[in-house]
Scaffold this active site. Structure first.
Site, mmCIF file in Angstrom:
data_model
loop_
_atom_site.group_PDB
_atom_site.id
_atom_site.type_symbol
_atom_site.label_atom_id
_atom_site.label_comp_id
_atom_site.label_asym_id
_atom_site.label_seq_id
_atom_site.Cartn_x
_atom_site.Cartn_y
_atom_site.Cartn_z
ATOM 1 N N CYS A 43 4.852 -9.204 20.764
ATOM 2 C CA CYS A 43 4.220 -10.088 20.095
ATOM 3 C C CYS A 43 3.091 -10.748 20.965
ATOM 4 O O CYS A 43 1.944 -10.884 20.609
ATOM 5 C CB CYS A 43 5.293 -11.498 20.069
ATOM 6 N N CYS A 48 1.619 -10.336 17.414
ATOM 7 C CA CYS A 48 1.201 -11.580 16.897
ATOM 8 C C CYS A 48 0.145 -12.540 17.424
ATOM 9 O O CYS A 48 -0.897 -12.925 16.878
ATOM 10 C CB CYS A 48 2.506 -12.594 16.915
ATOM 11 N N LYS A 51 -3.289 -10.444 17.539
ATOM 12 C CA LYS A 51 -3.740 -10.264 16.004
ATOM 13 C C LYS A 51 -4.364 -11.674 15.492
ATOM 14 O O LYS A 51 -5.226 -11.672 14.917
ATOM 15 C CB LYS A 51 -2.571 -9.961 15.445
ATOM 16 N N TYR A 180 2.617 -6.129 6.172
ATOM 17 C CA TYR A 180 1.968 -7.183 6.901
ATOM 18 C C TYR A 180 0.781 -6.602 7.688
ATOM 19 O O TYR A 180 -0.209 -7.087 7.580
ATOM 20 C CB TYR A 180 3.208 -7.512 8.041
ATOM 21 N N GLU A 184 -3.130 -7.585 7.204
ATOM 22 C CA GLU A 184 -3.659 -8.380 8.039
ATOM 23 C C GLU A 184 -5.030 -7.603 8.843
ATOM 24 O O GLU A 184 -6.146 -8.295 8.830
ATOM 25 C CB GLU A 184 -2.689 -8.585 9.119
ATOM 26 N N GLY A 264 5.024 0.790 9.180
ATOM 27 C CA GLY A 264 6.159 0.253 9.790
ATOM 28 C C GLY A 264 6.496 0.709 10.980
ATOM 29 O O GLY A 264 5.694 1.247 11.788
ATOM 30 N N ASP A 305 13.609 -6.474 17.360
ATOM 31 C CA ASP A 305 13.438 -5.395 16.348
ATOM 32 C C ASP A 305 14.274 -4.309 16.721
ATOM 33 O O ASP A 305 14.497 -3.296 15.766
ATOM 34 C CB ASP A 305 11.911 -5.092 16.912
ATOM 35 N N HIS A 438 -3.557 -37.311 -0.646
ATOM 36 C CA HIS A 438 -4.755 -36.776 -1.418
ATOM 37 C C HIS A 438 -6.161 -37.021 -0.470
ATOM 38 O O HIS A 438 -6.177 -38.145 0.175
ATOM 39 C CB HIS A 438 -4.836 -37.817 -2.741
ATOM 40 N N GLU A 443 -0.855 -31.399 -2.157
ATOM 41 C CA GLU A 443 -0.598 -32.446 -3.044
ATOM 42 C C GLU A 443 -0.088 -31.541 -4.445
ATOM 43 O O GLU A 443 1.034 -31.999 -4.912
ATOM 44 C CB GLU A 443 -1.502 -33.519 -3.300
HETATM 45 P P1 NDP Z 1 5.682 -3.128 6.846
HETATM 46 O O1 NDP Z 1 7.215 -2.755 6.422
HETATM 47 O O2 NDP Z 1 5.415 -4.696 6.456
HETATM 48 O O3 NDP Z 1 4.818 -2.477 5.922
HETATM 49 C C1 NDP Z 1 4.803 -0.879 5.832
HETATM 50 C C2 NDP Z 1 3.965 -0.154 4.857
HETATM 51 O O4 NDP Z 1 3.909 1.181 4.916
HETATM 52 C C3 NDP Z 1 4.341 -0.652 3.627
HETATM 53 O O5 NDP Z 1 3.363 -0.727 2.593
HETATM 54 C C4 NDP Z 1 5.280 0.696 3.392
HETATM 55 O O6 NDP Z 1 5.269 1.086 1.878
HETATM 56 C C5 NDP Z 1 4.232 1.725 3.916
HETATM 57 N N1 NDP Z 1 4.806 2.985 4.406
HETATM 58 C C6 NDP Z 1 5.866 3.337 4.703
HETATM 59 N N2 NDP Z 1 6.219 4.488 5.111
HETATM 60 C C7 NDP Z 1 5.237 5.299 4.801
HETATM 61 C C8 NDP Z 1 5.058 6.352 4.628
HETATM 62 N N3 NDP Z 1 5.617 7.409 5.277
HETATM 63 N N4 NDP Z 1 3.759 6.746 4.160
HETATM 64 C C9 NDP Z 1 2.873 5.852 3.741
HETATM 65 N N5 NDP Z 1 3.035 4.583 3.528
HETATM 66 C C10 NDP Z 1 4.274 4.185 3.944
HETATM 67 O O7 NDP Z 1 5.224 -2.630 8.165
HETATM 68 P P2 NDP Z 1 4.056 -3.067 9.133
HETATM 69 O O8 NDP Z 1 3.772 -1.796 9.996
HETATM 70 O O9 NDP Z 1 2.953 -3.616 8.265
HETATM 71 O O10 NDP Z 1 4.606 -3.952 10.253
HETATM 72 C C11 NDP Z 1 5.816 -3.841 10.647
HETATM 73 C C12 NDP Z 1 6.605 -5.150 10.824
HETATM 74 O O11 NDP Z 1 6.008 -6.135 11.810
HETATM 75 C C13 NDP Z 1 6.949 -5.614 9.540
HETATM 76 O O12 NDP Z 1 8.186 -5.440 8.951
HETATM 77 C C14 NDP Z 1 6.848 -7.555 10.054
HETATM 78 O O13 NDP Z 1 8.000 -7.906 9.874
HETATM 79 C C15 NDP Z 1 6.390 -7.415 11.203
HETATM 80 N N6 NDP Z 1 4.847 -8.189 11.225
HETATM 81 C C16 NDP Z 1 4.947 -9.528 10.951
HETATM 82 C C17 NDP Z 1 3.814 -10.184 10.956
HETATM 83 C C18 NDP Z 1 3.836 -11.697 10.672
HETATM 84 O O14 NDP Z 1 4.981 -12.199 10.552
HETATM 85 N N7 NDP Z 1 2.662 -12.139 10.183
HETATM 86 C C19 NDP Z 1 2.798 -9.430 11.354
HETATM 87 C C20 NDP Z 1 2.619 -8.042 11.615
HETATM 88 C C21 NDP Z 1 3.816 -7.466 11.493
HETATM 89 P P3 NDP Z 1 6.561 0.809 0.961
HETATM 90 O O15 NDP Z 1 6.286 -0.824 0.634
HETATM 91 O O16 NDP Z 1 6.288 1.526 -0.149
HETATM 92 O O17 NDP Z 1 7.761 1.146 1.530
#
Ligand code: NDP
Length: 461
Positions: A43, A48, A51, A180, A184, A264, A305, A438, A443
């Site tokens: 983070c 976070c 970012k 996410y 972002e 992910g 995590d 307002h 609102e």
């Molecule tokens: P996410 O789980 O949010 O998204 C992963 C994305 O990658 C999804 O669109 C997924 O598709 C895709 N994906 C997964 N595997 C593959 C693959 N083999 N090939 C192609 N696409 C794939 O993970 P992030 O990496 O974006 O973020 C990690 C975690 O960090 C998040 O789960 C979140 O909880 C946390 N985070 C939170 C933030 C916040 O609170 N603002 C900011 C940044 C991160 P599909 O949906 O089809 O599975």
């Protein structure tokens, strides 16, 4: 009675580990925390916090443009990436210092080395080649970005880790992943003037979010010039003399200076000695824990995590705190993972809490949807074509607000407050009994009188 070197040994000084260590020490426990990198975890160091600083940086371009409509003369603007990186690094170093001093002030010993579990009550300090003992061990090692290891040329891509330290900003980037981090960073790069594409394998970005948020954000990203490609995925990354070409299943050839994967994150468990210690792990290596963070070994707990439940900083903090409360204050405290409010710092940003419309239809016999889509007031003097979305998902029988989904300026701030209401079980009637503020966007939350749609299970059958 067995004596141990420590009451608690924490592996990993990120959000969850630091909170657990400090609270436990506050209850009089003798605590050490091992960290192989920098104190603060994902983070603070590469998640976070940096970012959000990047998100702020990326939004100034629009602010400068919009200012003209309010009568300002804006001189020619320019953006300097190295300045942003240097200032961001200084802030991260300052925060790391605060984390360190908070631990020290609480009496926690910080050991700067990698550590591994050696048994139910033993930890090996890798860099110091010695073992220590502890009554409890807390695994708080976090996670790391996934890569598609089998993809030819994957070694040429970056993850969010590297994005925070790029020497130069590329002219063009492709972000892979529609979660996410993907949305972002697509917004960050686009706002900083980088020609940006986002490629996502599924039908629509942000799987798991309310469908209206997904399609609305997609549309707003496209309006900003981001090329959002759904239903496609990379098959090969080719390195050329000038950059990279991402070849896709659908036959696209996406050229870019950088390709960033955001697909992910995986728990950090490699070399931790968990299997040898008898700690049960899940399909992704995650430590399997009960509601109190306890693993299959009574003296070994895990938070954040590495447990792969809800990958969010405040959740890790809550879990770390609850663990310390349970063990060192004799106050068993489970963590409630329901209805967690969360923000996505895309541009425009999202705030969401509770059930999506689709989830509500699965759980309720009747669902009322209240939806408003409008132009934020600040943009009315400008040419900017952007919509804000406010959506409430309400139990059609009880009137309880089950979910709130927002897209637009400050949604991340608003959703924190709405999270309290959803957690309290507030009804739509209670929203409506509140006099509006307002003029504000919020609102709309208390002035949407009639449902936009009413759904009933019988009618749908
Ligand atoms: P996410 O789980 O949010 O998204 C992963 C994305 O990658 C999804 O669109 C997924 O598709 C895709 N994906 C997964 N595997 C593959 C693959 N083999 N090939 C192609 N696409 C794939 O993970 P992030 O990496 O974006 O973020 C990690 C975690 O960090 C998040 O789960 C979140 O909880 C946390 N985070 C939170 C933030 C916040 O609170 N603002 C900011 C940044 C991160 P599909 O949906 O089809 O599975």
């Amino acid at each position: 009675m067995t004596t141990y070197d420590y009451d608690l040994f924490v592996i990993g000084a990120g959000s969850g580990g630091v909170r657990a260590a400090r609270i436990a020490a506050g209850y009089g426990a003798k605590v050490a925390v091992a960290e192989e990198y920098r104190v603060g975890g994902t983070c603070v160091i590469r998640g976070c916090v940096p970012k959000k600083l990047f998100v702020y940086a990326s939004r100034f371009a629009e602010e400068f443009e919009d200012a003209a409509a309010f009568g300002w003369t804006v001189p020619e603007t320019g953006f300097d990436w190295p300045t942003l990186i240097a200032n961001k690094d200084r802030e991260i170093a300052r925060l790391e210092g605060i984390y360190r001093s908070n631990l020290e002030r609480a009496g926690v010993e910080i050991i700067n080395t990698r550590a591994a579990v050696r048994g139910p009550n033993a930890v090996h300090l890798v860099g110091e080649a010695r073992d220590v003992t502890a009554r409890y061990i807390l695994i708080a090692t976090g996670g790391h970005p996934n890569y598609d290891r089998k993809l030819p040329g994957i070694e040429h891509v970056i993850s969010s880790n590297e994005a925070f330290h790029l020497e130069t900003l590329p002219e063009r980037i492709v972000v892979a992943g529609g979660g996410y981090i993907g949305v972002e960073f697509a917004g960050i790069f686009n706002g900083l003037g980088v020609d940006t594409s986002l490629i996502y394998r599924g039908e629509e970005i942000l799987r798991g979010f309310d469908d209206d948020l997904r399609t609305s954000l997609h549309a707003e990203m496209v309006k900003r010039g981001i090329d959002v490609i759904c239903g496609d995925t990379f098959t090969e990354i080719e390195k050329t003399e000038t950059g990279l070409i991402g070849h896709t299943k659908q036959g696209r050839k996406l050229d870019a200076g950088q390709i960033m994967f955001a697909i992910g994150r995986t728990p950090n468990v490699e070399g931790l000695g968990l299997a040898e210690a008898g700690v049960e792990q899940g399909w992704n290596g995650q430590v399997v824990v009960d509601d109190y963070g306890k693993s299959s070994v009574d003296s070994i707990y895990a938070v954040g995590d590495v447990t792969d439940r809800v990958q969010l900083t405040p959740v890790a903090i809550r879990e770390g705190h609850a663990f310390a409360e349970t063990i060192f204050n004799a106050n068993p405290t489970p963590v409630d993972h329901e209805a967690i409010a969360t923000a996505v710092f895309s541009t425009p940003e999202l705030g969401t809490v509770g059930l999506t419309e689709a989830e509500a239809r699965e759980r309720c016999r009747a669902v009322d949807i209240y939806k408003a889509s409008f132009r934020p007031m600040k943009l009315t003097l400008t040419e900017r074509d952007e919509k804000m979305l406010i959506k409430l998902v309400v139990d059609g029988e009880s009137g309880v607000v089950l979910g709130c989904h927002l897209m637009g300026p400050d949604s991340g701030e608003l959703i924190q407050v709405l999270g309290i209401l959803v957690k309290m079980g507030a009804t739509k009637a209670q929203f409506d009994a509140t006099v509006a503020v307002h003029p504000s966007a919020a609102e709309e939350l208390v002035t949407m009188r009639e449902p936009t749609t009413r759904w009933a299970a019988e009618a749908a059958e």
